[in-house]
Design a protein around this motif. Structure first.
Motif, PDB file in Angstrom:
ATOM      1  N   VAL A  38       0.857  -1.187   0.000  1.00 30.72           N
ATOM      2  CA  VAL A  38       0.000   0.000   0.000  1.00 30.72           C
ATOM      3  C   VAL A  38       0.893   1.237   0.000  1.00 30.72           C
ATOM      4  O   VAL A  38       1.792   1.370   0.836  1.00 30.72           O
ATOM      5  CB  VAL A  38      -0.917   0.018   1.228  1.00 30.72           C
ATOM      6  N   GLU A  39       0.679   2.160  -0.932  1.00 28.62           N
ATOM      7  CA  GLU A  39       1.468   3.385  -0.986  1.00 28.62           C
ATOM      8  C   GLU A  39       0.946   4.387   0.033  1.00 28.62           C
ATOM      9  O   GLU A  39      -0.257   4.656   0.087  1.00 28.62           O
ATOM     10  CB  GLU A  39       1.426   3.999  -2.385  1.00 28.62           C
ATOM     11  N   VAL A  40       1.850   4.953   0.832  1.00 26.38           N
ATOM     12  CA  VAL A  40       1.465   5.943   1.836  1.00 26.38           C
ATOM     13  C   VAL A  40       2.440   7.119   1.793  1.00 26.38           C
ATOM     14  O   VAL A  40       3.597   6.972   1.428  1.00 26.38           O
ATOM     15  CB  VAL A  40       1.444   5.342   3.268  1.00 26.38           C
ATOM     16  N   ASP A  41       1.942   8.286   2.181  1.00 23.87           N
ATOM     17  CA  ASP A  41       2.773   9.470   2.313  1.00 23.87           C
ATOM     18  C   ASP A  41       3.468   9.446   3.672  1.00 23.87           C
ATOM     19  O   ASP A  41       2.863   9.065   4.683  1.00 23.87           O
ATOM     20  CB  ASP A  41       1.917  10.718   2.194  1.00 23.87           C
ATOM     21  N   LEU A  42       4.738   9.845   3.719  1.00 22.22           N
ATOM     22  CA  LEU A  42       5.532   9.765   4.939  1.00 22.22           C
ATOM     23  C   LEU A  42       4.845  10.445   6.121  1.00 22.22           C
ATOM     24  O   LEU A  42       4.580   9.816   7.157  1.00 22.22           O
ATOM     25  CB  LEU A  42       6.909  10.386   4.709  1.00 22.22           C
ATOM     26  N   PHE A  43       4.544  11.713   6.009  1.00 17.80           N
ATOM     27  CA  PHE A  43       4.025  12.464   7.152  1.00 17.80           C
ATOM     28  C   PHE A  43       2.568  12.129   7.449  1.00 17.80           C
ATOM     29  O   PHE A  43       2.156  12.123   8.619  1.00 17.80           O
ATOM     30  CB  PHE A  43       4.229  13.961   6.933  1.00 17.80           C
ATOM     31  N   GLN A  44       1.783  11.813   6.440  1.00 19.61           N
ATOM     32  CA  GLN A  44       0.413  11.401   6.681  1.00 19.61           C
ATOM     33  C   GLN A  44       0.369  10.062   7.407  1.00 19.61           C
ATOM     34  O   GLN A  44      -0.458   9.851   8.306  1.00 19.61           O
ATOM     35  CB  GLN A  44      -0.349  11.316   5.362  1.00 19.61           C
ATOM     36  N   ALA A  45       1.270   9.149   7.032  1.00 17.01           N
ATOM     37  CA  ALA A  45       1.304   7.839   7.676  1.00 17.01           C
ATOM     38  C   ALA A  45       1.738   7.943   9.138  1.00 17.01           C
ATOM     39  O   ALA A  45       1.245   7.205   9.995  1.00 17.01           O
ATOM     40  CB  ALA A  45       2.242   6.898   6.910  1.00 17.01           C
ATOM     41  N   ILE A  46       2.650   8.867   9.429  1.00 19.33           N
ATOM     42  CA  ILE A  46       3.057   9.090  10.816  1.00 19.33           C
ATOM     43  C   ILE A  46       1.882   9.635  11.619  1.00 19.33           C
ATOM     44  O   ILE A  46       1.616   9.200  12.749  1.00 19.33           O
ATOM     45  CB  ILE A  46       4.255  10.050  10.875  1.00 19.33           C
ATOM     46  N   GLU A  47       1.168  10.596  11.035  1.00 22.07           N
ATOM     47  CA  GLU A  47       0.010  11.189  11.722  1.00 22.07           C
ATOM     48  C   GLU A  47      -1.070  10.156  11.993  1.00 22.07           C
ATOM     49  O   GLU A  47      -1.730  10.187  13.038  1.00 22.07           O
ATOM     50  CB  GLU A  47      -0.551  12.338  10.881  1.00 22.07           C
ATOM     51  N   LYS A  48      -1.250   9.221  11.061  1.00 20.53           N
ATOM     52  CA  LYS A  48      -2.266   8.177  11.214  1.00 20.53           C
ATOM     53  C   LYS A  48      -1.766   6.997  12.048  1.00 20.53           C
ATOM     54  O   LYS A  48      -2.479   6.006  12.210  1.00 20.53           O
ATOM     55  CB  LYS A  48      -2.709   7.678   9.833  1.00 20.53           C
ATOM     56  N   GLU A  49      -0.528   7.084  12.518  1.00 19.24           N
ATOM     57  CA  GLU A  49       0.100   6.042  13.349  1.00 19.24           C
ATOM     58  C   GLU A  49       0.269   4.732  12.595  1.00 19.24           C
ATOM     59  O   GLU A  49       0.319   3.657  13.192  1.00 19.24           O
ATOM     60  CB  GLU A  49      -0.679   5.831  14.641  1.00 19.24           C
ATOM     61  N   GLN A  50       0.371   4.837  11.263  1.00 21.82           N
ATOM     62  CA  GLN A  50       0.765   3.673  10.474  1.00 21.82           C
ATOM     63  C   GLN A  50       2.272   3.467  10.534  1.00 21.82           C
ATOM     64  O   GLN A  50       2.761   2.364  10.301  1.00 21.82           O
ATOM     65  CB  GLN A  50       0.340   3.860   9.013  1.00 21.82           C
ATOM     66  N   LEU A  51       2.980   4.555  10.817  1.00 24.52           N
ATOM     67  CA  LEU A  51       4.440   4.563  10.874  1.00 24.52           C
ATOM     68  C   LEU A  51       4.923   5.178  12.174  1.00 24.52           C
ATOM     69  O   LEU A  51       4.301   6.101  12.704  1.00 24.52           O
ATOM     70  CB  LEU A  51       5.015   5.407   9.737  1.00 24.52           C
ATOM     71  N   ALA A  52       6.058   4.680  12.641  1.00 26.73           N
ATOM     72  CA  ALA A  52       6.822   5.366  13.684  1.00 26.73           C
ATOM     73  C   ALA A  52       8.149   5.766  13.046  1.00 26.73           C
ATOM     74  O   ALA A  52       8.729   5.002  12.270  1.00 26.73           O
ATOM     75  CB  ALA A  52       7.061   4.458  14.877  1.00 26.73           C
ATOM     76  N   ALA A  53       8.619   6.967  13.351  1.00 23.63           N
ATOM     77  CA  ALA A  53       9.847   7.480  12.743  1.00 23.63           C
ATOM     78  C   ALA A  53      10.865   7.825  13.799  1.00 23.63           C
ATOM     79  O   ALA A  53      10.525   8.276  14.905  1.00 23.63           O
ATOM     80  CB  ALA A  53       9.546   8.709  11.890  1.00 23.63           C
ATOM     81  N   GLY A  54      12.127   7.606  13.477  1.00 24.88           N
ATOM     82  CA  GLY A  54      13.224   7.960  14.366  1.00 24.88           C
ATOM     83  C   GLY A  54      14.382   8.536  13.569  1.00 24.88           C
ATOM     84  O   GLY A  54      14.549   8.206  12.389  1.00 24.88           O
ATOM     85  N   ILE A  55      15.166   9.408  14.213  1.00 26.71           N
ATOM     86  CA  ILE A  55      16.281  10.085  13.548  1.00 26.71           C
ATOM     87  C   ILE A  55      17.543   9.955  14.390  1.00 26.71           C
ATOM     88  O   ILE A  55      17.505  10.126  15.608  1.00 26.71           O
ATOM     89  CB  ILE A  55      15.979  11.589  13.361  1.00 26.71           C
TER      90      ILE A  55
END
Length: 275
Positions: free
Chosen positions: A63-80
């Motif tokens: 499924v194609e998702v946008d980086l920041f939209q997916a983070i907002e929807k909690e489909q993704l967790a991001a770390g730096i």
């Protein structure tokens, strides 16, 4: 460096000061807890991450998702992890039970945890903003430019390396122990020529790009940057930027501004097409 250069894809990292924590109702203890939790999360993600390069297409069945939209929807967790001035690693964890293809923007920013509360920069002891991009990781550079896809299996963590430039002259350089968060590029700079530069970090010399970024984003005089010296561990003082880096940095300033002007006139046109 070609005068027909056209800026295309980047990503940006950035660091902002949390200048008004007290007025926001957040004490030092809460900030420290937030930063500690972030560092623990990133360490866990790094331990389980598989390093990959950006792909130029969506994975089959994903499924194609946008980086920041997916983070907002909690489909993704991001770390730096920002490993100094020139770059670091972006970690993404798929929180869903299906494969996803995450669209990575041409450029992105990073900033210290809770920096968005301050609404701007402040004291000089806070790490500065960074502009970054993850381009050039698809085998041999060039290719699709600064953006691409990170294809992530269900409940897995992947990582991609990125390059970056500091955006705030004179502030301390962060290290890998600092706590950062991902941010859209337009939340760390509002200057269109700087955005263009960040979108092209994978195409240019990073030291020359740093020279250009400090002038364009911070307004640091060119003469000051060109004459600045730094003290080496051996006790010798040497130029911060050599003659070649200064020359190329001047060219990048000119080309970034020209490309930003063309983009404003034809926002729908590709900068690489010359149309």
């Amino acid at each position: 460096m070609s005068q027909t250069f056209r800026m295309t894809g980047f990503a940006v990292m950035a660091f902002l000061l949390c200048s008004f924590l007290a007025s926001a109702g957040l004490g030092t203890e809460n900030v420290s807890e937030k930063k500690a939790a972030n560092r623990a999360q990133v360490r866990a993600m790094a331990k389980n991450a598989k390093v990959q390069s950006l792909e130029n297409q969506v994975a089959e069945g994903a499924v194609e998702v946008d980086l920041f939209q997916a983070i907002e929807k909690e489909q993704l967790a991001a770390g730096i992890i920002q490993s100094g001035m020139k770059g670091g690693k972006l970690f993404l964890e798929n929180k869903t039970d299906q494969p996803i293809s995450v669209k990575i923007p041409n450029a992105f920013g990073t900033r210290p945890i809770l920096a968005q509360i301050g609404g701007g920069s402040g004291s000089d002891d806070i790490e500065q903003l960074f502009g970054s991009n993850a381009g050039g990781g698809m085998g041999g550079g060039g290719g699709m430019g600064g953006g691409g896809f990170m294809n992530i299996p269900p409940e897995k963590v992947v990582a991609v390396k990125y390059q970056s430039v500091c955006l705030e002259y004179g502030k301390p350089v962060p290290d890998a122990a600092s706590a950062y968060e991902l941010a859209p590029l337009n939340e760390v700079t509002d200057k269109e020529d700087v955005k263009v530069l960040c979108e092209n970090l994978h195409r240019v010399d990073l030291r020359a790009a740093q020279f250009a970024a400090w002038h364009m984003n911070s307004g640091t005089p060119l003469a000051q940057l060109a004459s600045e010296t730094v003290l080496r561990p051996n006790g010798k003082r040497v130029p911060n930027f050599n003659a070649k880096e200064v020359q190329q940095g001047m060219m990048l300033i000119q080309m970034s501004r020209q490309a930003a002007s063309e983009r404003a006139k034809k926002p729908e046109a590709s900068l690489s097409s010359g149309s």
